[in-house]
Design a protein around this motif. Structure first.
Motif, PDB file in Angstrom:
ATOM      1  N   ILE A 150      -6.477   4.553   7.360  1.00  0.00           N
ATOM      2  CA  ILE A 150      -6.238   4.544   5.920  1.00  0.00           C
ATOM      3  C   ILE A 150      -5.216   5.630   5.632  1.00  0.00           C
ATOM      4  O   ILE A 150      -5.055   6.567   6.424  1.00  0.00           O
ATOM      5  CB  ILE A 150      -7.528   4.790   5.100  1.00  0.00           C
ATOM      6  CG1 ILE A 150      -8.147   6.154   5.448  1.00  0.00           C
ATOM      7  CG2 ILE A 150      -8.517   3.676   5.298  1.00  0.00           C
ATOM      8  CD1 ILE A 150      -9.292   6.515   4.526  1.00  0.00           C
ATOM      9  N   LYS A 191      -3.152  10.158   2.122  1.00  0.00           N
ATOM     10  CA  LYS A 191      -3.253  10.522   0.695  1.00  0.00           C
ATOM     11  C   LYS A 191      -4.566  10.036   0.096  1.00  0.00           C
ATOM     12  O   LYS A 191      -5.086  10.625  -0.859  1.00  0.00           O
ATOM     13  CB  LYS A 191      -2.072   9.950  -0.090  1.00  0.00           C
ATOM     14  CG  LYS A 191      -2.006   8.445  -0.124  1.00  0.00           C
ATOM     15  CD  LYS A 191      -0.855   7.994  -0.995  1.00  0.00           C
ATOM     16  CE  LYS A 191      -0.823   6.472  -1.103  1.00  0.00           C
ATOM     17  NZ  LYS A 191       0.262   6.014  -1.986  1.00  0.00           N
ATOM     18  N   LEU A 192      -5.147   8.967   0.661  1.00  0.00           N
ATOM     19  CA  LEU A 192      -6.435   8.481   0.160  1.00  0.00           C
ATOM     20  C   LEU A 192      -7.535   9.471   0.505  1.00  0.00           C
ATOM     21  O   LEU A 192      -8.442   9.726  -0.295  1.00  0.00           O
ATOM     22  CB  LEU A 192      -6.736   7.100   0.747  1.00  0.00           C
ATOM     23  CG  LEU A 192      -7.807   6.292   0.022  1.00  0.00           C
ATOM     24  CD1 LEU A 192      -7.302   5.875  -1.347  1.00  0.00           C
ATOM     25  CD2 LEU A 192      -8.195   5.057   0.820  1.00  0.00           C
ATOM     26  N   ARG A 240      -7.220  12.335  -1.873  1.00  0.00           N
ATOM     27  CA  ARG A 240      -7.791  12.001  -3.189  1.00  0.00           C
ATOM     28  C   ARG A 240      -9.315  12.043  -3.152  1.00  0.00           C
ATOM     29  O   ARG A 240      -9.950  12.398  -4.137  1.00  0.00           O
ATOM     30  CB  ARG A 240      -7.302  10.619  -3.629  1.00  0.00           C
ATOM     31  CG  ARG A 240      -5.865  10.616  -4.141  1.00  0.00           C
ATOM     32  CD  ARG A 240      -5.349   9.201  -4.356  1.00  0.00           C
ATOM     33  NE  ARG A 240      -6.166   8.453  -5.295  1.00  0.00           N
ATOM     34  CZ  ARG A 240      -6.074   8.553  -6.616  1.00  0.00           C
ATOM     35  NH1 ARG A 240      -5.193   9.372  -7.147  1.00  0.00           N
ATOM     36  NH2 ARG A 240      -6.833   7.830  -7.405  1.00  0.00           N
ATOM     37  N   LYS A 241      -9.907  11.700  -2.003  1.00  0.00           N
ATOM     38  CA  LYS A 241     -11.356  11.788  -1.856  1.00  0.00           C
ATOM     39  C   LYS A 241     -11.811  13.237  -1.923  1.00  0.00           C
ATOM     40  O   LYS A 241     -12.793  13.575  -2.597  1.00  0.00           O
ATOM     41  CB  LYS A 241     -11.771  11.154  -0.522  1.00  0.00           C
ATOM     42  CG  LYS A 241     -13.244  11.355  -0.162  1.00  0.00           C
ATOM     43  CD  LYS A 241     -14.177  10.644  -1.133  1.00  0.00           C
ATOM     44  CE  LYS A 241     -15.622  10.800  -0.676  1.00  0.00           C
ATOM     45  NZ  LYS A 241     -16.564  10.140  -1.635  1.00  0.00           N
ATOM     46  N   LEU A 271     -10.928   9.402  -6.399  1.00  0.00           N
ATOM     47  CA  LEU A 271     -10.903   8.001  -5.983  1.00  0.00           C
ATOM     48  C   LEU A 271     -11.422   7.082  -7.076  1.00  0.00           C
ATOM     49  O   LEU A 271     -12.393   7.396  -7.769  1.00  0.00           O
ATOM     50  CB  LEU A 271     -11.746   7.795  -4.715  1.00  0.00           C
ATOM     51  CG  LEU A 271     -11.221   8.385  -3.407  1.00  0.00           C
ATOM     52  CD1 LEU A 271     -12.095   7.928  -2.255  1.00  0.00           C
ATOM     53  CD2 LEU A 271      -9.787   7.968  -3.163  1.00  0.00           C
ATOM     54  N   GLU A 274     -11.048   2.212  -4.453  1.00  0.00           N
ATOM     55  CA  GLU A 274     -10.674   3.119  -3.368  1.00  0.00           C
ATOM     56  C   GLU A 274     -11.907   3.699  -2.685  1.00  0.00           C
ATOM     57  O   GLU A 274     -11.922   3.902  -1.470  1.00  0.00           O
ATOM     58  CB  GLU A 274      -9.790   4.238  -3.910  1.00  0.00           C
ATOM     59  CG  GLU A 274      -8.421   3.767  -4.371  1.00  0.00           C
ATOM     60  CD  GLU A 274      -7.654   4.841  -5.131  1.00  0.00           C
ATOM     61  OE1 GLU A 274      -6.418   4.810  -5.113  1.00  0.00           O
ATOM     62  OE2 GLU A 274      -8.308   5.712  -5.751  1.00  0.00           O
ATOM     63  N   ARG A 316     -13.238   1.219  -0.213  1.00  0.00           N
ATOM     64  CA  ARG A 316     -12.394   1.184   0.981  1.00  0.00           C
ATOM     65  C   ARG A 316     -12.651   2.395   1.865  1.00  0.00           C
ATOM     66  O   ARG A 316     -12.748   2.287   3.091  1.00  0.00           O
ATOM     67  CB  ARG A 316     -10.926   1.130   0.562  1.00  0.00           C
ATOM     68  CG  ARG A 316      -9.959   1.070   1.734  1.00  0.00           C
ATOM     69  CD  ARG A 316      -8.529   1.099   1.268  1.00  0.00           C
ATOM     70  NE  ARG A 316      -7.609   1.087   2.398  1.00  0.00           N
ATOM     71  CZ  ARG A 316      -6.303   1.266   2.286  1.00  0.00           C
ATOM     72  NH1 ARG A 316      -5.756   1.439   1.095  1.00  0.00           N
ATOM     73  NH2 ARG A 316      -5.529   1.254   3.365  1.00  0.00           N
ATOM     74  N   PHE A 317     -12.798   3.565   1.231  1.00  0.00           N
ATOM     75  CA  PHE A 317     -13.037   4.786   1.990  1.00  0.00           C
ATOM     76  C   PHE A 317     -14.383   4.725   2.697  1.00  0.00           C
ATOM     77  O   PHE A 317     -14.497   5.070   3.882  1.00  0.00           O
ATOM     78  CB  PHE A 317     -12.982   6.004   1.071  1.00  0.00           C
ATOM     79  CG  PHE A 317     -13.300   7.299   1.765  1.00  0.00           C
ATOM     80  CD1 PHE A 317     -12.313   7.985   2.460  1.00  0.00           C
ATOM     81  CD2 PHE A 317     -14.585   7.807   1.738  1.00  0.00           C
ATOM     82  CE1 PHE A 317     -12.600   9.164   3.121  1.00  0.00           C
ATOM     83  CE2 PHE A 317     -14.883   8.995   2.395  1.00  0.00           C
ATOM     84  CZ  PHE A 317     -13.889   9.670   3.090  1.00  0.00           C
ATOM     85  N   THR A 357      -4.588   1.775  -9.883  1.00  0.00           N
ATOM     86  CA  THR A 357      -3.394   1.031  -9.474  1.00  0.00           C
ATOM     87  C   THR A 357      -3.231  -0.295 -10.201  1.00  0.00           C
ATOM     88  O   THR A 357      -2.207  -0.955 -10.021  1.00  0.00           O
ATOM     89  CB  THR A 357      -3.445   0.726  -7.966  1.00  0.00           C
ATOM     90  OG1 THR A 357      -4.547  -0.153  -7.689  1.00  0.00           O
ATOM     91  CG2 THR A 357      -3.614   1.998  -7.156  1.00  0.00           C
TER      92      THR A 357
END
Length: 389
Positions: free
Chosen positions: A6, A9-10, A13-14, A19, A23, A26-27, A158
């Motif tokens: 992944i 940057k994700l 953000r977590k 998030l 997101e 997905r995480f 998004t």
């Protein structure tokens, strides 16, 4: 091999607690795929806390990681390769990434004449203007908004999504339009009430009904967008942009219609579209891989076959340039990276380049690649890029 990575940057953000619901799902799915993912995340947390890393530095982790994978040898054609050498562990790669960041930041300033580097990639960012005049800034928050008709609009970091009309009682008595504007240095997505998906590029605006209830589905575009139209044989989907009107039943295509550019482009990826220039009484029916180019200065529209990736790859996070003039390349990049250009030599505008670039690459790195393959030089001072030989 299946790609189970992944974006860095994700993960950042977590760590920051930013998030969205999508997101977060997905995480969580990524975290459960293996113990090494959890170890990777925990190491990233410790690095952030121990080093007190600043947001800009952390934001370059993804860029440095991608640099490591690309293995650039002084050429502009860059192909991302997901190959890990000799079973390198994820934990070890974190150390390499951080070293790359420090090396890259130091050497970038050695190789280029940069006064202050304030040019960074864009991000998800948009302004939603409701029919009643109220405005909402999108890009970080999640939740829902209520339209004046009473219908709910789902908001993610998004995406803005309009739920489909389930019964006739929900259909408004009059057409109610909203407007989604994406500023310079931004991008955003919207899912319309009929299920049509639209990817919007920087400096673009889409005016659309909150619900489609007559025998046509019409929207109005300024700038650039990519459409995946939900098929409906009884209700054609029409995009008005500049001088042209694009009519489809169900298809995928891109439109670029910037007021500041000489040419407007309509590029068909799949399906079939009809492009009308009503004032000129001229029409084109496009097959996949075909494009209509309208030149505003000469008032001439032409049809040609193209590599569609060159015109719609931005939607997938890439730029593809094939024998493109430098002035056109920098014009495209300036909308995403949000900078101004000053040419010390007029002839440098006509220099041609070919290559593939990722939209989240560090801007200084990109200019270095151009410098290494030509006699073009750049000087960056805050948000101004000076170009010379």
């Amino acid at each position: 091999m299946e790609d189970k990575t992944i974006p860095a940057k994700l993960i950042y953000r977590k760590i920051k607690g930013k998030l969205s619901a999508v997101e977060e799902e997905r995480f969580d799915a990524w975290l459960k795929e293996g113990w090494e993912h959890r170890e990777y995340y925990e190491r990233m947390q410790r690095i952030y806390q121990e080093e007190n890393m600043q947001e800009v530095a952390v934001g370059k982790i993804q860029d440095a990681w991608e640099m490591f994978e690309k293995r650039v040898q002084g050429r502009w054609r860059v192909e991302r390769k997901r190959r890990w050498m000799w079973g390198m562990s994820v934990a070890a790669s974190v150390v390499i990434v951080l070293c790359l960041i420090m090396y890259y930041q130091v050497n970038t300033r050695k190789d280029m004449n940069i006064a202050v580097q304030n040019i960074v990639p864009g991000q998800y960012n948009a302004i939603l203007e409701m029919a009643d005049g109220s405005t909402y800034h999108l890009g970080e928050q999640q939740g829902s908004l209520q339209e004046k008709t009473g219908r709910l609009i789902k908001i993610d970091s998004t995406l803005v999504s309009y739920l489909p009309v389930s019964n006739k009682q929900e259909i408004p008595q009059e057409i109610v339009y909203n407007k989604l504007s994406v500023p310079r240095g931004g991008e955003y997505r919207i899912e319309l009430e009929d299920g049509t998906k639209v990817w919007m590029n920087s400096e673009s605006c889409l005016r659309y009904p909150v619900a489609f209830f007559n025998d046509m589905r019409e929207v109005y575009l300024e700038g650039e967008a990519y459409f995946e139209v939900q098929r409906d044989v009884d209700r054609p989907f029409i995009v008005h942009s500049g001088e042209q009107k694009v009519t489809v039943l169900g298809t995928s295509f891109g439109i670029s219609c910037y007021a500041s550019e000489v040419n407007d482009y309509t590029t068909l990826v799949s399906g079939k579209v009809k492009v009308d220039f009503e004032r000129r009484k001229q029409s084109f029916v496009l097959e996949p891989g075909m494009q209509v180019v309208y030149n505003k200065e000469s008032d001439v529209a032409t049809e040609k076959k193209v590599d569609v990736a060159e015109f719609v790859a931005w939607k997938n996070g890439k730029y593809v340039f094939k024998q493109k003039r430098l002035v056109d390349i920098l014009s495209t990049l300036s909308r995403w990276y949000d900078f101004e250009v000053f040419y010390r030599n007029e002839d440098v505008k006509e220099v041609l380049f070919s290559g593939e670039l990722r939209r989240f690459d560090d801007f200084s790195y990109l200019l270095q690649l151009i410098e290494r393959t030509s006699d073009v030089k750049f000087v960056i001072d805050k948000k101004i890029v000076q170009v010379m030989r």
